[in-house]
Write a protein that holds these residues in place. Structure first.
Motif, PDB file in Angstrom:
ATOM      1  N   ILE A 240       0.841  -1.203   0.000  1.00  0.00           N
ATOM      2  CA  ILE A 240       0.000   0.000   0.000  1.00  0.00           C
ATOM      3  C   ILE A 240       0.874   1.251   0.000  1.00  0.00           C
ATOM      4  O   ILE A 240       0.608   2.211  -0.735  1.00  0.00           O
ATOM      5  N   ALA A 241       1.931   1.245   0.808  1.00  0.00           N
ATOM      6  CA  ALA A 241       2.834   2.399   0.851  1.00  0.00           C
ATOM      7  C   ALA A 241       3.446   2.653  -0.519  1.00  0.00           C
ATOM      8  O   ALA A 241       3.530   3.802  -0.975  1.00  0.00           O
ATOM      9  N   ALA A 242       3.879   1.600  -1.198  1.00  0.00           N
ATOM     10  CA  ALA A 242       4.465   1.750  -2.534  1.00  0.00           C
ATOM     11  C   ALA A 242       3.438   2.299  -3.514  1.00  0.00           C
ATOM     12  O   ALA A 242       3.746   3.178  -4.332  1.00  0.00           O
ATOM     13  N   ALA A 243       2.202   1.799  -3.431  1.00  0.00           N
ATOM     14  CA  ALA A 243       1.153   2.269  -4.337  1.00  0.00           C
ATOM     15  C   ALA A 243       0.823   3.741  -4.089  1.00  0.00           C
ATOM     16  O   ALA A 243       0.618   4.508  -5.033  1.00  0.00           O
ATOM     17  N   PHE A 244       0.788   4.135  -2.826  1.00  0.00           N
ATOM     18  CA  PHE A 244       0.534   5.547  -2.500  1.00  0.00           C
ATOM     19  C   PHE A 244       1.651   6.430  -3.051  1.00  0.00           C
ATOM     20  O   PHE A 244       1.402   7.508  -3.587  1.00  0.00           O
ATOM     21  N   MET A 245       2.888   5.976  -2.908  1.00  0.00           N
ATOM     22  CA  MET A 245       4.010   6.773  -3.397  1.00  0.00           C
ATOM     23  C   MET A 245       4.015   6.871  -4.919  1.00  0.00           C
ATOM     24  O   MET A 245       4.694   7.730  -5.486  1.00  0.00           O
ATOM     25  N   GLY A 246       3.263   6.016  -5.581  1.00  0.00           N
ATOM     26  CA  GLY A 246       3.150   6.077  -7.027  1.00  0.00           C
ATOM     27  C   GLY A 246       2.184   7.125  -7.526  1.00  0.00           C
ATOM     28  O   GLY A 246       2.041   7.316  -8.738  1.00  0.00           O
ATOM     29  N   VAL A 247       1.504   7.818  -6.605  1.00  0.00           N
ATOM     30  CA  VAL A 247       0.577   8.887  -6.987  1.00  0.00           C
ATOM     31  C   VAL A 247       1.328  10.211  -7.047  1.00  0.00           C
ATOM     32  O   VAL A 247       2.100  10.539  -6.138  1.00  0.00           O
ATOM     33  N   GLN A 248       1.097  10.957  -8.105  1.00  0.00           N
ATOM     34  CA  GLN A 248       1.775  12.230  -8.290  1.00  0.00           C
ATOM     35  C   GLN A 248       1.634  13.124  -7.049  1.00  0.00           C
ATOM     36  O   GLN A 248       0.558  13.226  -6.468  1.00  0.00           O
ATOM     37  N   VAL A 250       2.687  12.771  -4.033  1.00  0.00           N
ATOM     38  CA  VAL A 250       2.800  12.138  -2.719  1.00  0.00           C
ATOM     39  C   VAL A 250       4.284  11.969  -2.374  1.00  0.00           C
ATOM     40  O   VAL A 250       5.041  11.363  -3.121  1.00  0.00           O
ATOM     41  N   LYS A 251       4.685  12.523  -1.236  1.00  0.00           N
ATOM     42  CA  LYS A 251       6.097  12.477  -0.838  1.00  0.00           C
ATOM     43  C   LYS A 251       6.320  11.747   0.481  1.00  0.00           C
ATOM     44  O   LYS A 251       7.455  11.606   0.930  1.00  0.00           O
ATOM     45  N   GLY A 252       5.272  11.286   1.123  1.00  0.00           N
ATOM     46  CA  GLY A 252       5.428  10.545   2.372  1.00  0.00           C
ATOM     47  C   GLY A 252       4.164   9.789   2.710  1.00  0.00           C
ATOM     48  O   GLY A 252       3.059  10.239   2.391  1.00  0.00           O
ATOM     49  N   VAL A 253       4.317   8.607   3.320  1.00  0.00           N
ATOM     50  CA  VAL A 253       3.181   7.770   3.697  1.00  0.00           C
ATOM     51  C   VAL A 253       3.433   7.201   5.081  1.00  0.00           C
ATOM     52  O   VAL A 253       4.552   6.780   5.393  1.00  0.00           O
ATOM     53  N   TYR A 254       2.428   7.223   5.946  1.00  0.00           N
ATOM     54  CA  TYR A 254       2.555   6.562   7.241  1.00  0.00           C
ATOM     55  C   TYR A 254       1.211   6.011   7.687  1.00  0.00           C
ATOM     56  O   TYR A 254       0.154   6.468   7.243  1.00  0.00           O
ATOM     57  N   PHE A 255       1.270   4.987   8.531  1.00  0.00           N
ATOM     58  CA  PHE A 255       0.075   4.264   8.956  1.00  0.00           C
ATOM     59  C   PHE A 255      -0.279   4.621  10.394  1.00  0.00           C
ATOM     60  O   PHE A 255       0.609   4.755  11.250  1.00  0.00           O
ATOM     61  N   GLY A 256      -1.573   4.758  10.635  1.00  0.00           N
ATOM     62  CA  GLY A 256      -2.047   5.023  11.989  1.00  0.00           C
ATOM     63  C   GLY A 256      -1.403   6.247  12.593  1.00  0.00           C
ATOM     64  O   GLY A 256      -1.316   7.307  11.968  1.00  0.00           O
ATOM     65  N   ASP A 257      -0.906   6.095  13.818  1.00  0.00           N
ATOM     66  CA  ASP A 257      -0.282   7.206  14.551  1.00  0.00           C
ATOM     67  C   ASP A 257       1.237   7.107  14.515  1.00  0.00           C
ATOM     68  O   ASP A 257       1.915   7.393  15.508  1.00  0.00           O
ATOM     69  N   ALA A 258       1.798   6.710  13.396  1.00  0.00           N
ATOM     70  CA  ALA A 258       3.245   6.477  13.306  1.00  0.00           C
ATOM     71  C   ALA A 258       4.065   7.702  13.686  1.00  0.00           C
ATOM     72  O   ALA A 258       5.121   7.582  14.304  1.00  0.00           O
ATOM     73  N   GLU A 346      -8.043   7.116  -2.230  1.00  0.00           N
ATOM     74  CA  GLU A 346      -9.129   6.174  -1.930  1.00  0.00           C
ATOM     75  C   GLU A 346      -9.125   5.050  -2.960  1.00  0.00           C
ATOM     76  O   GLU A 346      -9.237   3.866  -2.622  1.00  0.00           O
ATOM     77  N   SER A 347      -9.021   5.442  -4.221  1.00  0.00           N
ATOM     78  CA  SER A 347      -9.032   4.463  -5.305  1.00  0.00           C
ATOM     79  C   SER A 347      -7.825   3.544  -5.239  1.00  0.00           C
ATOM     80  O   SER A 347      -7.932   2.339  -5.484  1.00  0.00           O
ATOM     81  N   VAL A 348      -6.676   4.119  -4.910  1.00  0.00           N
ATOM     82  CA  VAL A 348      -5.455   3.317  -4.802  1.00  0.00           C
ATOM     83  C   VAL A 348      -5.588   2.297  -3.675  1.00  0.00           C
ATOM     84  O   VAL A 348      -5.255   1.116  -3.839  1.00  0.00           O
ATOM     85  N   LEU A 349      -6.073   2.737  -2.515  1.00  0.00           N
ATOM     86  CA  LEU A 349      -6.251   1.814  -1.396  1.00  0.00           C
ATOM     87  C   LEU A 349      -7.280   0.745  -1.743  1.00  0.00           C
ATOM     88  O   LEU A 349      -7.071  -0.449  -1.456  1.00  0.00           O
ATOM     89  N   ALA A 350      -8.373   1.144  -2.377  1.00  0.00           N
ATOM     90  CA  ALA A 350      -9.409   0.176  -2.748  1.00  0.00           C
ATOM     91  C   ALA A 350      -8.847  -0.886  -3.684  1.00  0.00           C
ATOM     92  O   ALA A 350      -9.120  -2.088  -3.519  1.00  0.00           O
TER      93      ALA A 350
END
Length: 383
Positions: A240-248, A250-258, A346-350
């Motif tokens: 999921i993190a890799a897919a999120f980073m593939g969106v124009q 997006v420069k950072g991704v974290y889960f929950g309260d990281a 949303e679409s990427v996560l889905a």
């Protein structure tokens, strides 16, 4: 399940071919168009959204509103192509008949893309690297959402921050979030902060600048046990993190309260285990993941969105031929894409969740998939 997309920002159309969607899924163009309309909204969007009114065409893989199990082809026509037909012509034309882009934008793919592929016209890069491509990704994600919906899984996004304006208190359930953002032009749950966010976007626009932010994407009722700890590339949160980073942008991704957890003691952040008709957690600081696997809690992901690289008060750059200092080129653009980026994510996560479910419970028919997931949920509950 997999897909490929193609098309340029000002080309004739955007296209995606999705393979692996089970037969028997109810799917119509209007189901997809609902998400496309939401993507085009959001305070801070540019003039391109006044031209386009994205509508998908399903040209294969669906008959009488039901998927066939064969590849699904989605097409979104670019209405603006009528104004760019000469510039974007497929057949050769005289290079003196159109403007060649030579001054790259800082923060964009322009320069490195041209260096990599040997282009002397930066339009060859910017057309495909443009976030216009996300329209077809939203269409693909809308198909994935229909799969998830059949499994009682919901996905939503909302904005936590735009520029220096941020939300600190927000609901954690999709139904509450959905109601709270219904009338917000920036998809923010706090109406007062929504106004401040809009004002901040206006300030950036007046200065010829752009502004970024943070979005949160949630999925509820995700079964426990998706993903695996046995190999690094089978961890679902990593995918999921890799897919999120593939969106124009997006420069950072974290889960929950990281962000919080990194500065607290373990005793303050580990989600304690409890039991109530099945195993659950007393908190969700890790965003629904443990060991790269879903644990049955809501999946919660945040993405940091950088400001758009096109500025109407452009930064300095270098002409790729003369090597002289010039102002970077200007392409029509948005002042803020954060709310729209949330819809894309949303679409990427889905898609990533639906893909993982179909890998875990290989099914050619939706009826078989629904039964398999139901049995899995029962096994997880009864462990």
């Amino acid at each position: 399940m997999r897909y490929l997309s193609s098309g340029e920002s000002h080309g004739p159309q955007l296209t995606a071919i999705i393979e692996g969607v089970p037969a028997g899924l109810t799917l119509t163009a209007e189901m997809i168009n609902q998400d496309l309309r939401i993507r085009q909204q959001g305070y801070g969007r540019g003039d391109r959204m006044k031209i386009e009114s994205d509508q998908v065409q399903i040209t294969s893989g669906v008959r009488h509103g039901v998927t066939l199990g064969s590849p699904i082809t989605l097409v979104i026509k670019n209405k603006d192509n009528k104004n760019w037909g000469h510039v974007m012509a497929i057949e050769p034309i005289d290079e003196h008949d159109y403007e060649i882009k030579k001054v790259p934008r800082p923060g964009h793919a322009d320069l490195v893309g041209a260096m990599k592929y040997g282009h002397r016209d930066l339009r060859n890069v910017l057309e495909r690297s443009s976030a216009r491509e996300t329209a077809i990704r939203v269409a693909v994600g809308a198909v994935a959402k229909q799969i998830l919906k059949a499994l009682d899984i919901e996905v939503i996004s909302h904005v936590l921050q735009i520029g220096k304006v941020s939300v600190t208190n927000y609901p954690t359930t999709i139904s509450t979030i959905q109601a709270a953002i219904a009338n917000s032009p920036v998809r923010c749950v706090d109406s007062d902060l929504s106004i401040q966010m809009c004002q901040h976007i206006d300030e950036a626009k007046q200065q010829g600048d752009s502004v970024g932010g943070i979005v949160q994407v949630l999925a509820e009722n995700v079964p426990a046990g998706l993903g695996s700890y046995v190999q690094f590339d089978r961890k679902l949160d990593a995918k999921i993190a890799a897919a999120f980073m593939g969106v124009q942008s997006v420069k950072g991704v974290y889960f929950g309260d990281a962000m919080m957890a990194s500065s607290h003691f373990g005793s303050e952040v580990h989600d304690q285990i409890s039991y109530d008709q099945g195993f659950t957690r007393m908190s969700n600081h890790y965003g629904g993941f443990e060991g790269g696997m879903t644990n049955g809690m809501p999946v919660v992901v945040q993405a940091m969105i950088k400001p758009i690289p096109t500025l109407y008060q452009p930064l300095n750059s270098i002409h790729i031929d003369t090597k002289e200092v010039e102002e970077s080129m200007i392409e029509r653009s948005d002042s803020c894409v954060v709310p729209a980026a949330g819809v894309v994510l949303e679409s990427v996560l889905a898609f990533e969740l639906a893909k993982e479910i179909l890998e875990e419970f290989q099914s050619n028919q939706m009826s078989s998939l629904i039964k398999a997931v139901k049995c899995h949920r029962e096994a997880m509950r009864d462990f």
